[in-house]
Each structure stands twice: as structure tokens, then as C-alpha cells.
Design a protein around this motif. Structure first.
Motif, PDB file in Angstrom:
ATOM      1  N   CYS A 186       0.806  -1.229   0.000  1.00 59.53           N
ATOM      2  CA  CYS A 186       0.000   0.000   0.000  1.00 59.53           C
ATOM      3  C   CYS A 186       0.836   1.274   0.000  1.00 59.53           C
ATOM      4  O   CYS A 186       0.283   2.379   0.110  1.00 59.53           O
ATOM      5  CB  CYS A 186      -0.952   0.001   1.199  1.00 59.53           C
ATOM      6  N   GLY A 187       2.165   1.168  -0.113  1.00 61.69           N
ATOM      7  CA  GLY A 187       3.009   2.347  -0.205  1.00 61.69           C
ATOM      8  C   GLY A 187       3.160   3.106   1.093  1.00 61.69           C
ATOM      9  O   GLY A 187       3.194   4.338   1.093  1.00 61.69           O
ATOM     10  N   LEU A 188       3.283   2.378   2.228  1.00 63.75           N
ATOM     11  CA  LEU A 188       3.323   2.986   3.548  1.00 63.75           C
ATOM     12  C   LEU A 188       4.642   2.710   4.253  1.00 63.75           C
ATOM     13  O   LEU A 188       5.514   1.998   3.741  1.00 63.75           O
ATOM     14  CB  LEU A 188       2.175   2.436   4.403  1.00 63.75           C
ATOM     15  N   TYR A 189       4.756   3.253   5.468  1.00 62.53           N
ATOM     16  CA  TYR A 189       5.878   2.987   6.355  1.00 62.53           C
ATOM     17  C   TYR A 189       5.413   2.036   7.452  1.00 62.53           C
ATOM     18  O   TYR A 189       4.287   2.171   7.964  1.00 62.53           O
ATOM     19  CB  TYR A 189       6.383   4.281   6.991  1.00 62.53           C
ATOM     20  N   GLY A 190       6.268   1.076   7.804  1.00 61.11           N
ATOM     21  CA  GLY A 190       5.901   0.138   8.855  1.00 61.11           C
ATOM     22  C   GLY A 190       7.091  -0.194   9.735  1.00 61.11           C
ATOM     23  O   GLY A 190       8.230  -0.210   9.267  1.00 61.11           O
ATOM     24  N   LEU A 191       6.823  -0.457  11.007  1.00 58.29           N
ATOM     25  CA  LEU A 191       7.868  -0.862  11.950  1.00 58.29           C
ATOM     26  C   LEU A 191       7.475  -2.153  12.636  1.00 58.29           C
ATOM     27  O   LEU A 191       6.433  -2.227  13.303  1.00 58.29           O
ATOM     28  CB  LEU A 191       8.089   0.225  13.016  1.00 58.29           C
ATOM     29  N   LYS A 192       8.314  -3.168  12.456  1.00 59.05           N
ATOM     30  CA  LYS A 192       8.256  -4.381  13.273  1.00 59.05           C
ATOM     31  C   LYS A 192       9.372  -4.269  14.304  1.00 59.05           C
ATOM     32  O   LYS A 192      10.548  -4.347  13.947  1.00 59.05           O
ATOM     33  CB  LYS A 192       8.474  -5.639  12.427  1.00 59.05           C
ATOM     34  N   PRO A 193       9.048  -4.072  15.581  1.00 59.12           N
ATOM     35  CA  PRO A 193      10.104  -3.934  16.585  1.00 59.12           C
ATOM     36  C   PRO A 193      10.793  -5.267  16.891  1.00 59.12           C
ATOM     37  O   PRO A 193      10.400  -6.328  16.403  1.00 59.12           O
ATOM     38  CB  PRO A 193       9.356  -3.423  17.820  1.00 59.12           C
TER      39      PRO A 193
END
Length: 497
Positions: A186-193
């Protein structure tokens, strides 16, 4: 179009605090966008009827000089796997279709305590168990970039909601790419900690069997956003020890060791030998590398001395031991699971099925589980974590693809995905590049870096060292200034969805 709906959460928080805009105005802008477009996307599954009253209280509090916290008055969305006190929480699972929790998940409580207002819940895949937004309660979730395509999963509705301007920030979860793959699609930013950085108390999928806790490895809570700054804000709020989940250690967030771009050591790969990547993803990865090199950043091609084939098998072994007690035993669910396993075992070119072999890994464990087998899988996991730690030690971050494919058209769970004319097994196409970091627990940020010729987004993983989220986000922010390519879906740039 109301410009408020596409502003990042940190800017909205400042604007509300400085009285440039009210919390009520911001919430009403989002609710208007949802009313216009949600019927086509099916991203929001439950609206919070108390949100407007809470927004009014937020504005009244500010007028009296009271500040609730970092997100005072900022509306956000919550993946429907997280328990929300007094608000329907289903995990897309039919036995929970009427479940209204009496307390919040720890992360939800922390966001509320920071002043956030819950707009509503977003539709996930059933029990957070698929790479598409398919469940037995709510309609299929569609991708704002093309309604015929999936937004990914399991944070399906969350990704669609952020891309469409329904929310600035989504509380999400990831056990096999559920934050990162939707960010990529979807063209987003994501964080998996880092594994165990953030509590997962009150996450359904972890609590389907209310008598005991099932998922003890690899599940993490994190965020989806439209900016790196919002990911940083989110982790600062939700991270930390939890007396409801004693295995979350009291490890403070790391201090950032500032380095100039030319001092960073960055590893890069556009494809691993086992897992062929779509040509357009490779082209975007190569273009990103060139932009960085042109900016004076040291980027080196590198493949870790790491057994990815074994990591794939150990991930599914550990996942099976964690998940097998939360799956429903009703006929409908069993039929769905068997249909998925049959497709996964039979669809896709044979040489890639031989590498994937998810049914061959999981079914024997499910049929003959043993404590010894579980401990053996955990020991293998420990060895692979140590191996990845050693490999990443020489680098500041490692850049690699998110998936073998970009967003694909809706299909049955387990149906093969076509990549450059080859049919690839479903789980491998979606999971090959994300599950290794669930297994090892390393933190990962996804940033958007380009688009296919058909206008579908392409993201990139930025992998950091364990327990170094803030350093990772700092580096990701610097790289994003050079290679980031966040845009609004074309359908939102002047016409209705």
C-alpha cells in the motif's frame, strides 16, 4: 479534499496543542473520508461511537491548560486483533463476532493514556493468519491503489485505511510479515520492533483460548504510518515492560549514535538465490541503491552467511507449536485450513514447492506434537538468532526486498501467485523475505521506494540490530529523504475511489 486527513500524527498533535485546529475538526475530517470511501475499501470494520465525545473532551482539556500526552486529541485506528475496552473486538473470527472486552490491550491503553482517540477498528485477516484481508465476519478488504488487488495482510484494513486517509496511525501486529507486507503493498511505512520490545497482552490470536497463553515467540506489536516520524512516536508510547506479561524485559529504548550518511555501512541485496523476486521490485531496489550511492552513501552488495532454508523450516515449526492450540476445531474452520494446505502443497512450480513445503513442515507437528520437538525447534531458533546477530554486526543496516511480489489480485488463501510468468507458492511469495526476521526477532522498518508500471507500490525492508529501534528509525529517516517515494493513491489525487 481536506488536507488534515493526510497530515502525519506528529503534526496533527502539534497543531491541536497549538490550537491551530481542534480535535473535533480533525476527527470529523476523518469520519467524512471514511463515509465517502469505506464502502469500497471495507477497511474500517467498527466505528467508535464515543470518539466524537472524547474529541470534545480533548478540546475542553486543552482550553483548561491540560495536556493528555504526545497524541493529545489525535484520532488513530486499531487493528481488530487488539482488545479495546467497550468496543467490539473480533479478530475477524466468527466465535468473537459479539465480543466486547472489559479492558484494553496494553498497547491500546498506552495510546489512550498518551491522548489518542480511537476512530475505530480495522478489518484483519481471520485471527491474523493470512496475507489478504479475508475473514468470516466482514467484507473482503480492497487495496486503495486498485480495488481488484489485496492490500496485504494480516493488517489489511489498517494499511488500506492509512493509504486512503482514514487515519494517520495504526496499531498493528506482525508474526509473519503482517505489518511489513501491507506497508509494501500500500506504499506505507511500517515498523516491526524487536521481539519482546512491546507487550502483546490483549492481542486476539494470542488469546483465542482464554485458559492459557499460546503464542510465546515471534508475535510483535508495532505501527503503520505515512512517515518515519510517526513510527518513532508510536514506539516511544507502546514499548516497555508490562506487569501483565512478565517476559517483556524492562529494556529502555536505545540512544541514537548519530552518524553522517557517508559514515554509514549499509548492506544491500535485491534478491536471494532461493527466492526469485519480481523484476520490477529488483529494478526499484537497484534504483534506490543508485540514489544512495549518488548521495555519497556507502552501499555494498552482500548476502549473509545464513541458512535461509533452515530458517524457513524452523519458523514454520515454531509457528505451528505456537498456533496449533488457537485454531478453531469447528468443521468450517477445519475445511478452510485443509483447503489452504491443499493449495499450498499443489500450486506453483514444483521446484519452488520443494523449497516451500509448508504443509510438510506443519502437518507432522500438528498430528504428533511433542515437548521435545518444541524444545528442539526453540534451540534451532536460538542458533539462528545468534548467527544473524554475528552477520549483521559489521553493518549499520541491511536493505532487502519485502516480498517476492507486489500486490496481487484477490484469490483464495493458498492459491499460487504469478511472478514474471512463474507460479510461486502462496506462502513463499509473501513470506520468504519477512519471516526470517520474525524468527530472529530483528527490528525492521519498511519504506516505500517506487511503483510498478501498473502503478502498484513497492517497499523495501531496512533491517537493524536487535534492541536498536531508535537507531534503525534514525537511519531509515535519513535514507528515506533520499529514496522515499510516498504518494497518495492516484484515485485520491482528484477523484473518488
Amino acid at each position: 479534499m481536506n488536507e488534515l486527513i493526510f497530515k502525519p500524527a506528529y503534526q496533527l498533535a502539534r497543531m491541536i496543542k497549538e490550537r491551530q485546529v481542534s480535535s473535533v475538526e480533525v476527527l470529523e475530517a476523518y469520519l467524512n473520508q471514511i463515509s465517502r470511501h469505506n464502502s469500497k475499501l471495507n477497511a474500517i470494520c467498527t466505528l467508535n461511537e464515543n470518539a466524537l465525545e472524547t474529541a470534545k473532551q480533548a478540546d475542553e482539556a486543552l482550553a483548561k491548560g491540560k495536556n493528555w500526552g504526545l497524541l493529545h486529541g489525535v484520532p488513530i485506528t486499531i487493528k481488530d486483533n487488539f482488545e479495546t475496552k467497550g468496543l467490539l473486538t473480533t479478530a475477524g473470527y466468527e466465535p468473537f463476532k459479539n465480543y466486547i472486552p472489559t479492558e484494553d490491550a496494553t498497547t491500546v491503553a498506552r495510546l489512550r493514556q498518551a491522548g489518542a482517540i480511537i476512530i475505530g477498528k480495522t478489518s484483519p485477516s481471520q485471527l491474523a493468519g493470512d496475507y489478504q484481508g479475508i475473514n468470516d465476519i466482514f467484507p473482503l478488504v480492497n487495496n486503495p491503489w486498485n480495488l481488484e488487488y489485496t492490500p496485504g495482510g494480516s493488517t489489511s484494513g489498517g494499511a488500506a485505511a492509512l493509504a486512503a486517509g482514514f487515519s494517520p496511525l495504526e496499531l498493528a501486529s506482525d508474526i509473519g510479515g503482517s505489518i511489513r507486507q501491507p506497508a509494501h503493498f500500500c506504499g506505507l511505512y511500517g515498523l516491526k520492533p524487536t521481539d519482546r520490545r512491546v507487550p502483546t497482552t490483549g492481542h486476539i490470536g494470542d488469546t483465542t483460548n482464554m485458559d492459557f497463553r499460546c503464542i510465546r515467540q515471534m508475535l510483535v506489536a508495532g505501527g503503520l504510518a505515512r512517515s518515519i516520524e510517526d513510527l518513532s512516536l508510536c514506539i516511544k508510547i507502546i514499548a516497555g515492560a508490562d506487569n501483565r506479561q512478565p517476559d517483556i524485559p524492562p529494556v529502555p529504548l536505545d540512544e541514537v549514535d548519530e552518524k553522517s550518511l557517508d559514515k554509514l555501512k549499509i548492506a544491500w541485496i535485491d534478491e536471494l538465490p532461493l527466492y526469485p523476486v519480481a523484476r520490477e521490485i529488483k529494478s526499484a531496489m537497484q534504483a534506490a541503491r543508485k540514489k544512495l550511492a549518488d548521495a555519497g552513501v556507502n552501499v555494498e552488495s552482500w548476502i549473509p552467511k545464513y541458512d535461509f532454508a533452515t530458517a524457513w523450516e524452523v519458523f514454520y515449526a515454531v509457528a505451528t507449536y505456537n498456533l496449533m492450540f488457537i485454531q478453531g476445531t469447528d468443521f468450517k474452520n477445519l475445511r478452510q485450513q485443509m483447503a489452504f494446505l491443499w493449495r499450498e502443497a499443489t500450486e506453483g512450480v514444483s521446484e519452488l514447492r520443494e523449497i516451500s513445503k509448508v504443509p510438510n513442515i506443519s502437518l507432522p507437528i500438528f498430528m504428533k506434537k511433542s515437548l521435545q520437538g518444541y524444545f528442539e525447534a526453540l534451540t534451532q531458533r536460538d542458533n539462528l538468532i545468534a548467527q544473524m546477530d554475528r552477520e549483521l554486526e559489521q553493518w549499520d543496516v541491511w536493505l532487502c526486498p519485502v516480498a517476492m511480489t507486489t500486490a496481487f489480485t484477490h484469490r483464495a488463501k493458498g492459491a499460487a501467485v504469478e511472478i514474471d510468468g512463474r507460479k510461486v507458492p502462496y506462502q513463499m511469495a509473501n513470506g520468504a523475505y519477512v519471516v526470517p526476521f520474525n524468527l530472529t526477532g530483528h527490528p525492521v522498518v519498511v519504506v516505500p521506494i517506487g511503483f510498478t508500471q501498473d502503478g502498484l507500490p513497492i517497499g523495501m525492508q531496512i533491517v537493524g540490530k536487535r534492541w536498536k529501534e531508535m537507531e534503525l528509525l534514525n537511519i531509515a529517516g535519513k535514507l528515506d529523504e533520499i529514496i522515499g517515494d510516498f504518494r497518495l493513491p492516484v484515485s485520491l489525487q482528484g477523484s473518488a475511489l
